[in-house]
Design an enzyme around this catalytic site. Structure first.
Site, PDB file in Angstrom:
ATOM      1  N   TYR A   1       0.824  -1.206   0.000  1.00 41.02           N
ATOM      2  CA  TYR A   1       0.000   0.000   0.000  1.00 41.02           C
ATOM      3  C   TYR A   1       0.858   1.256   0.000  1.00 41.02           C
ATOM      4  CZ  TYR A   1      -4.157   2.772   1.258  1.00 41.02           C
ATOM      5  OH  TYR A   1      -5.209   3.663   1.270  1.00 41.02           O
TER       6      TYR A   1
ATOM      7  N   SER B   1       1.238  -7.667   1.850  1.00 48.24           N
ATOM      8  CA  SER B   1       0.260  -6.698   2.317  1.00 48.24           C
ATOM      9  C   SER B   1      -0.744  -6.396   1.200  1.00 48.24           C
ATOM     10  CB  SER B   1       0.965  -5.449   2.837  1.00 48.24           C
ATOM     11  OG  SER B   1       0.059  -4.606   3.512  1.00 48.24           O
ATOM     12  N   GLN B   2      -0.839  -5.147   0.742  1.00 48.69           N
ATOM     13  CA  GLN B   2      -1.724  -4.866  -0.380  1.00 48.69           C
ATOM     14  C   GLN B   2      -1.365  -5.752  -1.570  1.00 48.69           C
ATOM     15  OE1 GLN B   2      -3.088  -0.821  -2.450  1.00 48.69           O
ATOM     16  NE2 GLN B   2      -1.053  -1.422  -3.116  1.00 48.69           N
TER      17      GLN B   2
ATOM     18  N   ASP C   1      -0.031  -9.103  14.031  1.00 49.80           N
ATOM     19  CA  ASP C   1      -0.260  -8.124  12.970  1.00 49.80           C
ATOM     20  C   ASP C   1      -1.565  -7.375  13.225  1.00 49.80           C
ATOM     21  OD1 ASP C   1      -0.610  -6.731  10.610  1.00 49.80           O
ATOM     22  OD2 ASP C   1      -0.184  -8.443   9.309  1.00 49.80           O
TER      23      ASP C   1
ATOM     24  N   HIS D   1       3.126  -6.661  11.299  1.00 49.87           N
ATOM     25  CA  HIS D   1       2.841  -6.643   9.869  1.00 49.87           C
ATOM     26  C   HIS D   1       4.085  -6.837   9.003  1.00 49.87           C
ATOM     27  CE1 HIS D   1       0.317  -6.175   6.451  1.00 49.87           C
ATOM     28  NE2 HIS D   1       0.902  -5.062   6.038  1.00 49.87           N
TER      29      HIS D   1
END
Length: 322
Positions: A92, A187-188, A273, A303
């Site tokens: 992200y 992640s994203q 996370d 994370h």
């Protein structure tokens, strides 16, 4: 941060009912059909770089609505024949960065396509080069709420389409074996990879690390932090829009995408996370239908997840499939 989500035993069995629109498949078939009117063949320009062991190319391919999307293609120098390929998606706020920043997959013998994320690239890293020319209605800061009241206008409709078209583009390259393509991201990027796997046919593997964009109805309001908190702020202002917003998000939920993915899967999850809570990751992993799937658990990490510890596991996993 102490463990805050479900216990490991509960996570292993966590298969929640997730909202799924009746026209989910029709929506995506129409969306991808519209964007596949443009030829997938990318524009590929070789770069002059100081790297002697790899060849790097500036790639432009048609994404959502034919919009030009940028990527880096990196190949082992002098490679002959058609290579297996890995398409990677960014986290992200990041962009594709500079050529040569990511050489791991190419060093392992793969063609590597790193897709830029439209409109992003200015929060961290070395920047991005792909604009998002489409407008948005009212939204909170960030990307999560752009066009969020209608799946037709939602930001991730464009991003997920770009991701599928990136797979189409890499398969069109003469240096690539179209039958040996995998997708990955953290992640994203992990959430986008799950979507690409759910919306593309015949991928060898999907390898999402600590994936974002999964099980929205649990994540929104649960984490207390961005990016999911962007949706909370939007709903705090636009009172009464909860159902409309969650209906839109259901078209993009990684759980619904995972149910449609037939590629072998290697996920990772971090039990501390608070950005992408472990229950949201397991919600997608446990719905992933393929018989060949694994999840790496990082018990004491947030994370950041496995970071450099995860890549060799991915390389071994993929190497055992191709």
């Amino acid at each position: 941060m102490p463990r805050f989500d479900l216990s490991p035993a509960e996570l292993a069995d966590y298969i929640p009912d997730v909202r799924e629109p009746a026209d989910f498949d029709a929506f995506w078939a129409e969306t991808l059909g519209q964007s596949r009117q443009w030829d997938a063949s990318p524009d590929v320009v070789r770069l002059d770089t100081p790297f002697t062991l790899v060849d790097i190319f500036d790639v432009t391919f048609p994404g959502f609505g034919g919009d030009p999307v940028k990527a880096w293609l990196t190949l082992p120098a002098g490679a002959e024949g058609r290579l297996p390929a890995v398409v990677e998606y960014q986290g992200y706020g990041g962009g594709r960065g500079l050529p040569g920043e990511r050489l791991g997959w190419t060093a392992a013998g793969y063609a590597h396509l790193l897709m830029d994320t439209r409109g992003q690239g200015s929060m961290w890293g070395s920047g991005g080069d792909t604009p998002d020319p489409h407008g948005t209605g009212p939204s909170s800061a960030g990307f999560m709420t752009r066009g969020i009241e209608d799946p037709e206008t939602y930001y991730y409709r464009r991003v997920f389409t770009d991701a599928v078209r990136a797979v189409d583009a890499v398969r069109a390259l003469p240096q690539v074996d179209a039958d040996r393509v995998a997708v990955c991201g953290a992640s994203q990027g992990g959430g986008i990879a799950i979507a690409a796997a759910g919306l593309s046919d015949g991928l060898v593997a999907v390898m999402p690390d600590v994936p974002f964009l999964c099980h929205f109805e649990r994540a929104v309001g649960f984490t207390g932090g961005d990016p999911y908190e962007e949706v909370v702020r939007y709903l705090a202002v636009h009172r009464g829009k909860d159902d409309r917003v969650l209906e839109t998000l259901s078209y993009f939920d990684g759980v619904n995408m995972a149910k449609r993915a037939d590629a072998a899967a290697l996920y990772s999850v971090a039990l501390m996370d608070t950005t992408c809570p472990p229950s949201t990751v397991y919600a997608a992993f446990n719905r992933h239908t393929t018989a060949t799937k694994q999840i790496e658990v990082y018990t004491h990490n947030g994370h950041e997840g496995g970071q450099a510890f995860q890549f060799p596991k991915q390389a071994r996993f993929l190497g055992g499939l191709i």
